[in-house]
Design a protein around this motif. Structure first.
Motif, PDB file in Angstrom:
ATOM      1  N   ALA A  85     -45.255 -29.849 -33.877  1.00 40.26           N
ATOM      2  CA  ALA A  85     -43.973 -30.301 -33.321  1.00 40.26           C
ATOM      3  C   ALA A  85     -44.164 -31.368 -32.259  1.00 40.26           C
ATOM      4  N   HIS A  86     -45.308 -31.420 -31.644  1.00 35.48           N
ATOM      5  CA  HIS A  86     -45.596 -32.421 -30.604  1.00 35.48           C
ATOM      6  C   HIS A  86     -46.943 -33.081 -30.911  1.00 35.48           C
ATOM      7  N   PRO A  87     -47.007 -33.933 -31.942  1.00 29.47           N
ATOM      8  CA  PRO A  87     -48.295 -34.506 -32.361  1.00 29.47           C
ATOM      9  C   PRO A  87     -48.961 -35.368 -31.282  1.00 29.47           C
ATOM     10  N   LEU A  88     -48.175 -36.167 -30.571  1.00 29.99           N
ATOM     11  CA  LEU A  88     -48.768 -37.039 -29.552  1.00 29.99           C
ATOM     12  C   LEU A  88     -49.370 -36.215 -28.419  1.00 29.99           C
ATOM     13  N   ARG A  89     -48.627 -35.223 -27.969  1.00 22.64           N
ATOM     14  CA  ARG A  89     -49.139 -34.373 -26.898  1.00 22.64           C
ATOM     15  C   ARG A  89     -50.371 -33.588 -27.357  1.00 22.64           C
ATOM     16  N   SER A  90     -50.331 -33.117 -28.593  1.00 23.79           N
ATOM     17  CA  SER A  90     -51.467 -32.377 -29.120  1.00 23.79           C
ATOM     18  C   SER A  90     -52.706 -33.262 -29.201  1.00 23.79           C
ATOM     19  N   GLY A  91     -52.497 -34.530 -29.634  1.00 24.16           N
ATOM     20  CA  GLY A  91     -53.619 -35.454 -29.722  1.00 24.16           C
ATOM     21  C   GLY A  91     -54.227 -35.764 -28.370  1.00 24.16           C
ATOM     22  N   VAL A 124     -60.137 -28.299 -19.146  1.00 18.76           N
ATOM     23  CA  VAL A 124     -59.143 -28.288 -18.067  1.00 18.76           C
ATOM     24  C   VAL A 124     -57.855 -28.955 -18.531  1.00 18.76           C
ATOM     25  N   GLY A 125     -58.006 -30.041 -19.303  1.00 17.26           N
ATOM     26  CA  GLY A 125     -56.822 -30.710 -19.838  1.00 17.26           C
ATOM     27  C   GLY A 125     -56.034 -29.803 -20.759  1.00 17.26           C
ATOM     28  N   ILE A 126     -56.737 -29.061 -21.597  1.00 15.03           N
ATOM     29  CA  ILE A 126     -56.055 -28.119 -22.493  1.00 15.03           C
ATOM     30  C   ILE A 126     -55.305 -27.063 -21.694  1.00 15.03           C
ATOM     31  N   MET A 127     -55.941 -26.523 -20.653  1.00 16.32           N
ATOM     32  CA  MET A 127     -55.296 -25.500 -19.841  1.00 16.32           C
ATOM     33  C   MET A 127     -54.022 -26.033 -19.186  1.00 16.32           C
ATOM     34  N   ASN A 128     -54.087 -27.247 -18.659  1.00 14.37           N
ATOM     35  CA  ASN A 128     -52.910 -27.822 -17.996  1.00 14.37           C
ATOM     36  C   ASN A 128     -51.766 -28.019 -18.978  1.00 14.37           C
ATOM     37  N   ILE A 129     -52.074 -28.575 -20.147  1.00 11.27           N
ATOM     38  CA  ILE A 129     -51.029 -28.822 -21.134  1.00 11.27           C
ATOM     39  C   ILE A 129     -50.437 -27.509 -21.641  1.00 11.27           C
ATOM     40  N   VAL A 184     -47.988 -26.173 -19.178  1.00  7.68           N
ATOM     41  CA  VAL A 184     -46.716 -26.889 -19.301  1.00  7.68           C
ATOM     42  C   VAL A 184     -45.949 -26.381 -20.509  1.00  7.68           C
ATOM     43  N   ALA A 185     -46.669 -26.122 -21.607  1.00 11.62           N
ATOM     44  CA  ALA A 185     -46.009 -25.624 -22.816  1.00 11.62           C
ATOM     45  C   ALA A 185     -45.378 -24.259 -22.584  1.00 11.62           C
ATOM     46  N   VAL A 186     -46.046 -23.412 -21.819  1.00 11.24           N
ATOM     47  CA  VAL A 186     -45.482 -22.091 -21.503  1.00 11.24           C
ATOM     48  C   VAL A 186     -44.157 -22.256 -20.758  1.00 11.24           C
ATOM     49  N   THR A 187     -44.136 -23.180 -19.809  1.00 11.86           N
ATOM     50  CA  THR A 187     -42.915 -23.413 -19.038  1.00 11.86           C
ATOM     51  C   THR A 187     -41.803 -23.949 -19.926  1.00 11.86           C
ATOM     52  N   GLU A 188     -42.133 -24.904 -20.788  1.00 14.68           N
ATOM     53  CA  GLU A 188     -41.126 -25.514 -21.654  1.00 14.68           C
ATOM     54  C   GLU A 188     -40.579 -24.521 -22.689  1.00 14.68           C
ATOM     55  N   ARG A 189     -41.388 -23.578 -23.102  1.00 16.87           N
ATOM     56  CA  ARG A 189     -41.005 -22.687 -24.201  1.00 16.87           C
ATOM     57  C   ARG A 189     -40.682 -21.272 -23.708  1.00 16.87           C
ATOM     58  N   THR A 190     -40.242 -21.189 -22.469  1.00 16.59           N
ATOM     59  CA  THR A 190     -39.942 -19.874 -21.901  1.00 16.59           C
ATOM     60  C   THR A 190     -38.850 -19.156 -22.693  1.00 16.59           C
ATOM     61  N   ARG A 191     -37.755 -19.888 -23.025  1.00 18.45           N
ATOM     62  CA  ARG A 191     -36.670 -19.245 -23.785  1.00 18.45           C
ATOM     63  C   ARG A 191     -37.147 -18.805 -25.167  1.00 18.45           C
ATOM     64  N   GLU A 192     -38.003 -19.631 -25.808  1.00 18.22           N
ATOM     65  CA  GLU A 192     -38.542 -19.260 -27.124  1.00 18.22           C
ATOM     66  C   GLU A 192     -39.354 -17.973 -27.037  1.00 18.22           C
ATOM     67  N   ILE A 193     -40.165 -17.880 -25.973  1.00 20.45           N
ATOM     68  CA  ILE A 193     -40.975 -16.676 -25.792  1.00 20.45           C
ATOM     69  C   ILE A 193     -40.090 -15.463 -25.571  1.00 20.45           C
ATOM     70  N   SER A 204     -54.477 -22.979 -28.467  1.00 19.72           N
ATOM     71  CA  SER A 204     -55.510 -23.588 -27.624  1.00 19.72           C
ATOM     72  C   SER A 204     -56.812 -23.801 -28.388  1.00 19.72           C
ATOM     73  N   VAL A 205     -57.227 -22.756 -29.136  1.00 19.91           N
ATOM     74  CA  VAL A 205     -58.469 -22.869 -29.912  1.00 19.91           C
ATOM     75  C   VAL A 205     -58.324 -23.911 -31.007  1.00 19.91           C
ATOM     76  N   ALA A 206     -57.164 -23.957 -31.662  1.00 18.38           N
ATOM     77  CA  ALA A 206     -56.951 -24.933 -32.727  1.00 18.38           C
ATOM     78  C   ALA A 206     -57.025 -26.354 -32.198  1.00 18.38           C
ATOM     79  N   LEU A 207     -56.387 -26.607 -31.047  1.00 16.81           N
ATOM     80  CA  LEU A 207     -56.454 -27.940 -30.452  1.00 16.81           C
ATOM     81  C   LEU A 207     -57.891 -28.335 -30.135  1.00 16.81           C
ATOM     82  N   SER A 208     -58.626 -27.389 -29.598  1.00 19.89           N
ATOM     83  CA  SER A 208     -60.009 -27.663 -29.224  1.00 19.89           C
ATOM     84  C   SER A 208     -60.888 -27.848 -30.456  1.00 19.89           C
TER      85      SER A 208
END
Length: 413
Positions: free
Chosen positions: A19-25, A304-309, A312-321, A342-346
Motif C-alpha cells: 500500500a505504500h511502495p515508496l515508503r517501503s522502498g 534503525v530506519g526500519i524501527m522508526n518507520i 510511524v506506521a503504528v501511529t498511522e494505523r491505530t484505528r486499523e489495529i 519488518s522482516v519482509a522489508l529487511s
C-alpha cells in the motif's frame, strides 16, 4: 472473527507493505546499502587473498629462498633480492650435501639482456641456473629437455626458453635445435618450458631464458659479479611438514660457512614461502573482517530506519489495529503481523543488496583485473543477518502495536 489464520496475517502484512511502495522502498534502503557493502567488501578481501596466494604459490611449492642481505645492482644485473655478493657456489653445494630434507637446490643469477635469432630480437630475463631449477620452481619442460650436470660441467652454451620468447622470435615454429645470441654469445635451444601465464600482478612468467649458471656468469653477466657468486639459492624441501626444519638447518649451516660470530646479524636471508603465505592470509583476512565490520554498520543504521518507520506506521494505523482487535484479532496476531512486515522489508532489502553487491564485486574484479571470489557462506549469512536486523529492530514497534487498547485505538482520528 475469533482469530486470524497465518495466511490472513501474511496477507495483511503484504497488503500494508504494498500500500505504500515508496515508503517501503526507502525503509529498505539502509539494508540494501548495508548488505551490498558487506558482500562487496568480503568479495574484494577474498579476491586479494586469492591473488596473493596464487602469486606466492606460483613461485614453487615447499620452497625456501636464500638471498644475501643489502642487495645491490650493477649494470644489467637485476637489483633487489638476490643482487648482493654474499652467496656463492660453495654455499649451494654445502646446502645440497649437508641439509637433510632438501630435495633440490638450485643457485641462480639473472639479468636483462637482448636475445636475437634469425633477424628477430627480444629483450628478456636471462637466468643462469643449475639443472635442478625447474624442480625447485615447479616448472615443466613442454618440448625438448632441460640441460643436465654434464652440460653444465662441459660449459655448453645451451638454453631453455619460455613460451613468450619462442613466440617473439619464431612465432609458431619449433625452436629446438636453433640458435640464439645473448649479448653476442651463441646458445643452442634444447628445450621449451610449459606455459605458466601471467602472475596475479600481471607479470609474464613465460618471458625468460634458462641457461647453465657458469655460461651466464661468463658470457652474459661477465665481470659484474664474482666468478663464483650467486644471487639466489632456491631450496625445495621434501615436504611441507619439514619446511621449517630445513630452513633452520640452512640458517645454521650458512652461519657456520660464513663464520658469523654468535650475536652478530646474518649476512643472508632465508624466506619460507609457506610462512609468508600464512602471514599474508592472516593480514588480508583481518583486513577483510575490518572492512566487512565497517560495512556492517550500514545494516545497523538500516535497522534503525526500519524501527522508526514502523513506529510511524503504528501511529498511522491505530484505528486499523483497534478495529482488528475489536473483531477478535489477538494481541499475538497484531504482534506477528508487524514483525512480519519488518522482516519482509529487511529481507527484500537484503535480496536487492545482495544482487547489487555481486554485480559491484564482479565489476571491480573486471575493471581492475582482480580475481572475483566469494565464500559460499556469504549469501545465506547476508540474507539471514538482514532478516535478523528486521526482526530485532521491528520487535519494539510490533510490541507497541500489540499493546494498544482496542477502545482507545478506535477513538483515534
Amino acid at each position: 472473527m475469533s482469530r486470524a489464520s497465518p495466511v490472513e496475517i501474511i496477507r495483511f502484512a503484504a497488503g500494508a507493505i504494498l500500500a505504500h511502495p515508496l515508503r517501503s522502498g526507502l525503509t529498505s534502503l539502509g539494508v540494501v546499502i548495508g548488505v551490498a557493502s558487506v558482500v562487496m567488501m568480503t568479495s574484494i578481501g577474498m579476491g586479494a587473498q586469492k591473488q596473493v596466494t596464487d602469486t606466492i604459490s606460483g613461485l614453487g611449492s615447499n620452497l625456501i629462498i636464500v638471498t644475501p642481505k643489502q642487495p645491490r645492482s650493477s649494470g644489467g644485473v637485476m637489483a633487489g633480492a638476490g643482487a648482493g655478493q654474499g652467496l656463492s657456489d660453495s654455499d649451494a653445494e654445502a646446502i645440497r650435501r649437508q641439509v637433510d630434507g632438501a630435495a633440490a637446490v638450485a643457485p641462480s643469477v639473472g639479468g636483462i639482456a637482448q636475445v636475437t635469432a634469425e633477424g628477430a630480437n627480444w629483450s628478456t630475463t636471462i637466468y643462469g641456473v643449475s639443472p635442478e631449477y625447474p624442480e625447485t620452481r615447479d616448472l615443466v619442460i613442454a618440448a625438448g629437455r632441460m640441460f643436465d650436470d654434464r652440460d653444465a660441467r662441459q660449459g655448453r652454451k645451451v638454453a631453455v626458453l619460455g613460451p613468450t620468447v619462442v613466440s617473439q622470435l619464431w612465432g609458431e615454429t619449433d625452436p629446438i635445435g636453433k640458435r640464439i645470441r645473448i649479448r653476442g654469445a651463441p646458445f643452442e635451444v634444447i628445450g621449451v618450458l610449459g606455459s605458466k601465464g601471467q602472475s596475479s600482478f600481471g607479470r609474464d612468467q613465460d618471458d625468460l631464458v634458462l641457461a647453465p649458471l657458469e655460461a651466464v656468469r661468463s658470457r652474459v653477466i661477465g665481470r659484474q659479479i664474482r666468478a663464483d657468486s650467486v644471487q639466489t639459492i632456491f631450496v625445495k624441501a621434501e615436504s611441507e611438514e619439514v619446511l621449517g626444519e630445513v630452513q633452520e638447518r640452512i640458517d645454521t649451516l650458512l652461519r657456520s660457512e660464513h663464520r658469523i660470530p654468535q650475536g652478530e646479524d646474518d649476512d643472508f636471508e632465508t624466506q619460507n614461502l609457506a610462512s609468508i603465505l600464512d602471514a599474508s592470509r592472516t593480514a588480508i583476512g583481518a583486513f577483510t573482517v575490518l572492512l566487512s565490520a565497517i560495512a556492517g554498520i550500514s545494516l545497523v543504521v538500516g535497522g534503525v530506519g526500519i524501527m522508526n518507520i514502523m513506529l510511524v506506521a503504528v501511529t498511522e494505523r491505530t484505528r486499523e489495529i483497534g478495529l482488528r482487535m475489536a473483531l477478535g484479532a489477538r494481541r499475538r496476531d497484531v504482534l506477528t503481523q508487524f514483525a512480519l512486515e519488518s522482516v519482509a522489508l529487511s529481507l527484500v532489502g537484503g535480496l536487492i543488496g545482495l544482487g547489487i553487491g555481486l554485480l559491484g564485486a564482479a565489476g571491480i574484479a573486471a575493471i581492475g583485473n582482480w580475481p572475483f571470489a566469494l565464500p559460499v557462506w556469504a549469501i545465506p549469512v547476508a540474507l539471514s543477518f538482514s532478516s535478523l536486523v528486521g526482526l530485532v529492530f521491528g520487535a519494539y514497534p510490533a510490541w507497541r502495536a500489540a499493546r494498544l487498547d482496542p477502545i482507545e485505538a478506535l477513538r483515534r482520528e
